[in-house]
Design an enzyme around this catalytic site. Structure first.
Site, PDB file in Angstrom:
ATOM      1  N   GLY A  32      28.469  20.795  38.594  1.00 43.03           N
ATOM      2  CA  GLY A  32      27.501  21.408  39.510  1.00 43.03           C
ATOM      3  C   GLY A  32      27.210  22.854  39.144  1.00 43.03           C
ATOM      4  O   GLY A  32      27.979  23.511  38.432  1.00 43.03           O
ATOM      5  N   ARG A  36      25.116  28.758  45.014  1.00 43.72           N
ATOM      6  CA  ARG A  36      25.399  29.676  46.126  1.00 43.72           C
ATOM      7  C   ARG A  36      26.402  30.775  45.775  1.00 43.72           C
ATOM      8  O   ARG A  36      26.569  31.732  46.518  1.00 43.72           O
ATOM      9  CB  ARG A  36      25.899  28.876  47.349  1.00 43.72           C
ATOM     10  CG  ARG A  36      24.778  28.167  48.074  1.00 43.72           C
ATOM     11  CD  ARG A  36      25.311  27.196  49.101  1.00 43.72           C
ATOM     12  NE  ARG A  36      25.847  25.985  48.494  1.00 43.72           N
ATOM     13  CZ  ARG A  36      26.537  25.055  49.145  1.00 43.72           C
ATOM     14  NH1 ARG A  36      26.797  25.203  50.431  1.00 43.72           N
ATOM     15  NH2 ARG A  36      26.977  23.983  48.523  1.00 43.72           N
ATOM     16  N   ASP A 125      36.196  22.039  42.700  1.00 50.33           N
ATOM     17  CA  ASP A 125      36.049  23.268  43.496  1.00 50.33           C
ATOM     18  C   ASP A 125      36.928  23.289  44.750  1.00 50.33           C
ATOM     19  O   ASP A 125      36.606  23.944  45.723  1.00 50.33           O
ATOM     20  CB  ASP A 125      34.574  23.485  43.870  1.00 50.33           C
ATOM     21  CG  ASP A 125      34.014  22.382  44.761  1.00 50.33           C
ATOM     22  OD1 ASP A 125      34.717  21.388  45.009  1.00 50.33           O
ATOM     23  OD2 ASP A 125      32.860  22.529  45.219  1.00 50.33           O
ATOM     24  N   ARG A 462      58.061  77.225  18.708  1.00 50.22           N
ATOM     25  CA  ARG A 462      57.168  77.892  19.656  1.00 50.22           C
ATOM     26  C   ARG A 462      57.147  79.373  19.318  1.00 50.22           C
ATOM     27  O   ARG A 462      58.039  79.875  18.624  1.00 50.22           O
ATOM     28  CB  ARG A 462      57.652  77.680  21.094  1.00 50.22           C
ATOM     29  CG  ARG A 462      59.010  78.300  21.350  1.00 50.22           C
ATOM     30  CD  ARG A 462      59.543  77.994  22.734  1.00 50.22           C
ATOM     31  NE  ARG A 462      60.751  78.761  22.967  1.00 50.22           N
ATOM     32  CZ  ARG A 462      61.728  78.388  23.775  1.00 50.22           C
ATOM     33  NH1 ARG A 462      61.653  77.244  24.430  1.00 50.22           N
ATOM     34  NH2 ARG A 462      62.772  79.157  23.939  1.00 50.22           N
TER      35      ARG A 462
END
Ligand code: UD1
Ligand code: CA
Length: 496
Positions: A32, A36, A125, A462
């Site tokens: 199907g 919808r 479904d 650093r």
């Protein structure tokens, strides 16, 4: 789910035994359009509880161990076939090019095949159907030796469903579709679920006799019931106790309703099995997840995909786990984890993001605002605050200082970082991959580490600190800072 006392004819009463008469063929009707849904995705590929609609149906069907499963596909054929090849590679598909109705789809499924034994037909479904109910329908069908058995339900809002028309003696006369029903028939609450067991030979004989003489001009599978009855076949209608099992999904509203019903069913199952779910309405667990007893789940939590949660774990609040493995006693708070393994008694969060291939060892920690990807964190190692750990291997008993970044990406490629056992990475370190920090080594806070640090060494990378004395008093004179500094100097002078 239990079937209510079946209303049977002609040989009632029938004993419901657990017979495992073999099931030859199952046909799932899934061609199907699902108009919808208003979607570019075929209807049966929409998901609830971690499976597609047709995936749920096939999962229920699979528990019956049928010899053959045939799925009739049409709308979105390529996508549906690709999905079936993934989740159910043994099923075969039949292409229904033009939508001619459920009877037409069944004709195609039977065409050119010499099917005997029992055939089960259902729609793609109806994600709420359980294998248990299908098995009970089959048991009833076999025990009574029926030609056809229909699963029915008393639906409080039957509009849209085919109605079950029974004769005065309670036997099933025929099924009438909503659009073809008269007012009396529309007042019937018992509806057709769209699930049927047939004697395959009888169905093959009758399916060619359908006509399109109805309001939709389609071939209705439902009409086969009356044909078989008129030919002297015995027909059973089995009323299911819980009508929610037969609910079909035709639009997004029903999709959400099914998701909520499945959520409740799944949560109830886990609670009955010893899982504490503090707020079942905001806890979403996929049908594919596994959770052991004595797990506690706090509100707003989703446990998705193939996630496996071991006993004693505490999950949530507001946590999403997708296909994660969580070992015993682990605790995950307000976090999002995908394809991660969280070790025994490990801690995650709040606000952690653990991505693909993250593995936390026993008692390890990914603390607040920590992101990890492809990272192995050894037993007892901790990444407690504000860090990114990508493409890394961290040994045991190591501590990664706050705001450390594993710099894994040079703008073109990703590189790996290895950190040994019992290492102390200073806060705000950048570990620029590829780089390796030896066992027991330290890095100084704020270092940008681009070269390997040998075991036991302190890596410092650093700028050296320089204090410009009196700068604030000279350059920012009169500010609150300058006044505070001057006051401090005066106090120091007094102390002498
Ligand atoms: C159908 C039943 C109805 C029942 C209801 C239960 C018929 C005529 N009616 O109605 O009695 O109460 O299911 O949910 O059977 N399909 C195809 N090819 C087609 C038409 C449909 O494969 O040509 C598939 C659909 O994808 C769907 C299933 O068959 O999975 C049912 O079709 P649908 O149009 O949803 O039937 P309903 O009107 O719901
Ligand atoms: Ca339907």
């Amino acid at each position: 789910m239990k079937l209510a006392e079946p209303k049977l004819e002609p040989n009632a009463p029938v004993r419901l035994t657990h017979m495992s008469a073999n099931l030859e063929t199952v046909v799932v009707l899934a061609a199907g359009e699902g108009t919808r849904m208003k979607s570019t995705t075929p209807k049966v590929l929409h998901e609830v509880a971690g499976r597609t609609l047709v995936g749920h149906v096939l999962s229920a069907v699979n528990s019956l161990k049928p010899k053959h499963v045939r799925v009739v596909v049409g709308a979105g054929r390529e996508a549906v076939e690709a999905h079936l090849a993934q989740v159910a590679p043994s099923v075969t598909t039949i292409f229904q090019e033009r939508r001619g109705g459920t009877g037409h789809a069944t004709q195609l499924a039977l065409a050119g095949k010499d099917i005997s034994g029992t055939i089960l037909i259902l729609a793609g479904d109806t994600p709420m159907l359980t294998g248990d109910s299908l098995q009970q329908l089959l048991n009833l069908h076999h025990a009574g030796g029926f030609t056809a058995s229909v699963l029915t339900a008393e639906h409080p809002e039957p509009t849209g469903y085919g109605r079950i028309v029974r004769s005065d003696d309670g036997s099933l006369l025929r099924i009438v579709e909503e659009r073809d029903a008269d007012d009396f028939e529309k007042g019937i609450y018992e509806v057709n679920s769209g699930v049927y067991a047939f004697d395959a030979k009888a169905l093959s004989g009758a399916i060619g006799k359908l006509s399109t003489d109805n309001s939709q001009g389609e071939l209705y599978l439902t009409d086969v019931i009356e044909i078989l009855r008129n030919e002297g076949g015995s027909i059973a209608a089995a009323l299911i106790e819980d009508f929610v099992e037969i609910l079909g999904v035709n639009d997004r509203v029903q999709l959400a309703e099914s998701a909520a019903l499945l959520r409740d069913r799944i949560n109830e199952g886990f609670m009955r099995a010893g899982v504490t779910i503090v707020d079942p309405t905001t806890t979403w667990i996929d049908a594919t997840a596994e959770i052991a007893s004595d797990v506690t789940i706090f509100p707003g939590t989703a446990i998705l995909g193939s996630s496996k949660i071991a006993t004693g774990a505490i999950i949530g609040p507001r946590t999403t786990l997708e296909s994660c493995t969580v070992l015993a006693g682990a605790k995950i708070v307000e976090s999002n984890c995908i394809n991660a393994t969280i070790g025994k008694d490990a801690q995650v969060g709040p606000y952690s993001y653990l991505r693909k291939d993250t593995v936390l060892g026993t008692g390890a920690k990914a603390g607040a605002f920590v992101e990890m990807k492809n990272a192995k964190v050894g037993d007892g190692s901790k990444v407690p605050h504000l860090s990114y750990v990508g493409d890394a291997t961290i040994g045991e008993g190591t501590n990664i200082g706050a705001a450390t970044i594993f710099v894994n990406y040079d703008g073109v490629e990703k590189h790996h970082t290895t950190v040994g056992d019992h290492v102390r990475i200073g806060s705000d370190s950048m570990l620029v991959a590829p780089v390796s920090i030896g066992d027991g080594a330290y890095t100084a806070a704020g270092s940008v580490i681009t070269e390997d640090v040998p075991p036991g060494a302190m890596g410092v990378a650093r700028g050296k600190q320089r204090n410009v004395l009196g700068w604030v008093m000279r350059k920012r004179s009169g500010t609150k800072s300058a006044i505070a500094a001057e006051a401090s100097e005066k106090r120091d002078e007094k102390k002498g």
